[in-house]
Design an enzyme around this catalytic site. Structure first.
Site, PDB file in Angstrom:
ATOM      1  N   ARG A 242      38.309  -6.254   8.198  1.00  0.00           N
ATOM      2  CA  ARG A 242      38.514  -5.992   6.773  1.00  0.00           C
ATOM      3  C   ARG A 242      39.928  -5.437   6.550  1.00  0.00           C
ATOM      4  O   ARG A 242      40.522  -4.857   7.459  1.00  0.00           O
ATOM      5  CB  ARG A 242      37.466  -4.979   6.271  1.00  0.00           C
ATOM      6  CG  ARG A 242      36.032  -5.476   6.395  1.00  0.00           C
ATOM      7  CD  ARG A 242      35.028  -4.413   5.963  1.00  0.00           C
ATOM      8  NE  ARG A 242      33.662  -4.915   6.095  1.00  0.00           N
ATOM      9  CZ  ARG A 242      32.916  -4.812   7.191  1.00  0.00           C
ATOM     10  NH1 ARG A 242      33.422  -4.226   8.270  1.00  0.00           N
ATOM     11  NH2 ARG A 242      31.683  -5.287   7.222  1.00  0.00           N
TER      12      ARG A 242
ATOM     13  N   ARG B 143      38.890 -13.382   6.103  1.00  0.00           N
ATOM     14  CA  ARG B 143      37.660 -13.334   6.898  1.00  0.00           C
ATOM     15  C   ARG B 143      36.794 -14.566   6.613  1.00  0.00           C
ATOM     16  O   ARG B 143      36.217 -15.170   7.522  1.00  0.00           O
ATOM     17  CB  ARG B 143      36.880 -12.054   6.577  1.00  0.00           C
ATOM     18  CG  ARG B 143      37.503 -10.812   7.153  1.00  0.00           C
ATOM     19  CD  ARG B 143      37.045  -9.534   6.450  1.00  0.00           C
ATOM     20  NE  ARG B 143      35.610  -9.344   6.413  1.00  0.00           N
ATOM     21  CZ  ARG B 143      34.860  -8.848   7.402  1.00  0.00           C
ATOM     22  NH1 ARG B 143      35.459  -8.530   8.555  1.00  0.00           N
ATOM     23  NH2 ARG B 143      33.564  -8.664   7.261  1.00  0.00           N
TER      24      ARG B 143
ATOM     25  N   HIS C 133      29.268  -7.690  10.667  1.00  0.00           N
ATOM     26  CA  HIS C 133      28.118  -7.645   9.778  1.00  0.00           C
ATOM     27  C   HIS C 133      26.934  -7.091  10.563  1.00  0.00           C
ATOM     28  O   HIS C 133      26.673  -7.522  11.688  1.00  0.00           O
ATOM     29  CB  HIS C 133      27.781  -9.038   9.243  1.00  0.00           C
ATOM     30  CG  HIS C 133      28.779  -9.532   8.244  1.00  0.00           C
ATOM     31  ND1 HIS C 133      28.889 -10.852   7.879  1.00  0.00           N
ATOM     32  CD2 HIS C 133      29.725  -8.872   7.529  1.00  0.00           C
ATOM     33  CE1 HIS C 133      29.854 -10.991   6.981  1.00  0.00           C
ATOM     34  NE2 HIS C 133      30.373  -9.795   6.754  1.00  0.00           N
TER      35      HIS C 133
ATOM     36  N   TYR D 234      20.536  -6.160  21.412  1.00  0.00           N
ATOM     37  CA  TYR D 234      20.817  -7.192  22.414  1.00  0.00           C
ATOM     38  C   TYR D 234      22.192  -7.801  22.166  1.00  0.00           C
ATOM     39  O   TYR D 234      22.990  -7.978  23.079  1.00  0.00           O
ATOM     40  CB  TYR D 234      19.750  -8.281  22.359  1.00  0.00           C
ATOM     41  CG  TYR D 234      20.121  -9.502  23.187  1.00  0.00           C
ATOM     42  CD1 TYR D 234      20.007  -9.486  24.578  1.00  0.00           C
ATOM     43  CD2 TYR D 234      20.607 -10.658  22.567  1.00  0.00           C
ATOM     44  CE1 TYR D 234      20.360 -10.598  25.329  1.00  0.00           C
ATOM     45  CE2 TYR D 234      20.964 -11.767  23.313  1.00  0.00           C
ATOM     46  CZ  TYR D 234      20.834 -11.732  24.696  1.00  0.00           C
ATOM     47  OH  TYR D 234      21.191 -12.819  25.434  1.00  0.00           O
TER      48      TYR D 234
END
Length: 411
Positions: free
Chosen positions: A247, A339, A362, A372
C-alpha cells in the site's frame, strides 16, 4: 411517649447558636442541627433496612433548604425506606450517576476507545482517524455526555457532509460512531447503542474502484515514468511500490532497519500495516537494485524514502499520487491502483490466487488456512515476485506481449 411538636418557621429562623451543637426535632426523624457559630442544617435520623442500625443523612443547610423543603425530602426518603431502600445509598448512587454523566463526555469515551482502536490499525490510519474526529465530531459532540448522544443530534452533525456528497466519509463516521457507542455499552456506561441504525439515515455511497491501468498499458507507464519531471526519490518510490505490491503508506514509510538483505526479505512490522499484522515481502534482484540506488541518498537515515522538507521523516503517502497526476494519469491511475495492476497481471498469468492475496497482505478470514498460508507461502511468493519484477523490466523495454510467455511460472 409524648408526640414531638412540629417546628414552626419562626422557631427555625430564631434558633441561635449555643456553646455546643444542639438539635431541634420536627418529628418522624427530621432534625434541625444548630452549631455554635449559628449555622443550621437538616438531618433525617432513620434505621437502615435489614441491619436496623441507626444512622442519619444530611438534607442540606438552612435557609437554602426551608422547613417545607426539608419535610418534602423527609417524605421522599421515608417512601424509599418503606421499600427497603437506604436513602443515603440512594443519594450517593444518584450523585455518582450524575457525576459520571457529566464526566463521561463523548470526547472522553472516544479517547478511551481510541486507545484500544489504535493498536488494531496502522499508525498513519490511526492519525487520520483521530484527526477526523477532532475536525468533524468533537466540536459539536465532544462535551456532550455519552448518555445524551442520540441519533437526531448526530444526524444534524453529519448532514452537511452528506449534502456535499461526501458519502464515503459519512459511511466511515457512522462506523466509527457505532464502534464508540458499542464500546460505551460494553463498558456499562449506557444500556443500548442509540446509533445502531444511523447508516440508514443517509444515502449509500457508490463503490468506486481505485483508478488503475491494464497490464497492456504498463509499458506506457514505465516510459512516462522514465521521462517524468519528478524527483529521483519519488520516481524510485513509485517503482518500489509497483514491484513490492504494498500500500502507498507502507511504501512511503519503509525503513532501512526493516530490510533483511541476508534473507532477501523486507520485514514490515505490524504497526505499519493496515490490519496490524506483520508482512514479509520477498526482495527481488530489481528491488535490491532500487535499494542500492537509494543507499547513497538515505542510507544514513532512518527511512528509505526521506521527506523533502524534513529528511528525518519519510515521504508523504500522497507523494506518489501527486506525481502520477502531474504525469497525466489523473483519473486513470492512483498509487493504490498499482496493486490492482499487479493483481490483474498475475491472475491473468495463472498464478495461485491465494499467493496473490498473500502478496497483497489481504487477511484470510479462515484462521486455519491463514496459519498454513503464512508458513508455506513465502518461498512460493518469492518465485511469483521474481516473475513480476522481470515482467516490469520487460515493460520498461517495451517487450511485454513478446517475451512474457517465457516468464510464465504458475505458482
Amino acid at each position: 411517649m409524648a408526640k414531638t411538636k412540629p417546628l414552626t418557621n419562626t422557631e427555625v429562623k430564631q434558633a441561635k447558636g449555643k456553646e455546643k451543637v444542639y438539635k431541634l426535632s420536627d418529628g418522624d426523624g427530621l432534625q434541625l442541627r444548630v452549631k455554635p457559630n449559628g449555622n443550621k442544617s437538616w438531618l433525617l435520623d432513620y434505621y437502615k433496612p435489614y441491619t436496623k442500625k441507626r444512622t442519619s443523612i444530611g438534607l442540606g443547610g438552612y435557609p437554602a433548604i426551608s422547613l417545607a423543603d426539608a419535610r418534602k425530602l423527609k417524605s421522599k426518603f421515608r417512601e424509599l425506606l418503606a421499600k427497603d431502600i437506604d436513602p443515603k445509598e440512594y443519594k450517593d448512587d444518584h450523585e455518582r450517576i450524575q457525576l459520571e454523566a457529566v464526566s463521561n463526555t463523548f470526547k472522553h469515551i472516544a479517547t478511551n476507545w481510541f486507545e484500544i482502536k489504535k493498536t488494531q490499525v496502522s499508525e498513519n490510519y490511526g492519525i487520520d482517524l483521530w484527526r477526523s474526529l477532532e475536525n468533524h465530531l468533537f466540536p459539536e459532540l465532544g462535551k456532550l455526555p455519552i448518555s445524551k448522544v442520540t441519533a437526531p443530534k448526530v444526524i444534524e452533525v453529519i448532514k452537511p457532509l452528506a449534502a456535499k456528497g461526501s458519502l464515503e466519509t459519512v459511511k466511515r463516521f457512522c462506523q466509527r460512531l457505532n464502534e464508540i457507542m458499542t464500546y460505551s455499552v460494553n463498558t456499562g456506561l449506557i444500556h443500548a447503542n442509540p446509533l445502531s441504525g444511523l447508516r440508514a439515515a443517509f444515502q449509500k455511497p457508490v463503490k468506486e474502484n481505485m483508478p488503475t491501468i491494464s497490464p497492456e498499458e504498463l509499458p506506457e507507464l514505465m516510459k512516462d515514468l522514465s521521462y517524468a519531471s519528478i524527483k529521483l526519490v519519488t520516481h524510485l518510490l513509485i517503482e518500489w511500490q509497483l514491484h513490492t505490491m504494498v500500500r502507498p503508506s507502507e511504501a512511503a514509510g519503509a525503513a532501512w532497519r526493516e530490510i533483511n538483505l541476508e534473507n532477501k526479505v523486507w520485514e514490515i512490522p505490524a504497526d505499519q500495516m493496515k490490519k496490524k499484522r506483520g508482512h514479509n515481502v520477498p526482495l527481488t534482484e530489481q528491488t535490491i537494485e532500487l535499494l542500492n540506488r537509494l543507499k547513497p541518498i538515505s542510507g544514513h537515515r532512518e527511512h528509505i524514502f526521506p521527506g523533502d522538507r524534513n529528511p528525518r521523516t519519510h515521504l508523504n503517502e500522497q507523494t506518489a499520487n501527486m506525481a502520477l497526476k502531474r504525469m497525466g494519469y489523473e483519473n486513470r491511475l492512483v498509487a493504490h491502483g498499482l496493486r490492482a495492476l499487479a493483481s490483474t497481471t498475475l491472475n491473468q498469468q495463472g498464478f495461485d490466487g491465494d499467493l496473490i492475496e498473500a502478496a497483497l497482505a489481504h487477511v484470510d478470514k479462515n484462521e486455519v488456512r491463514r496459519a498454513y498460508n503464512r508458513a508455506d507461502y513465502l518461498e512460493r511468493r518469492r518465485v511469483m515476485m521474481g516473475w513480476w519484477s522481470e515482467y516490469i523490466e520487460l515493460a520498461k523495454q517495451g517487450k511485454v506481449g513478446v517475451s512474457n510467455a517465457t516468464l510464465k511460472i504458475v505458482g
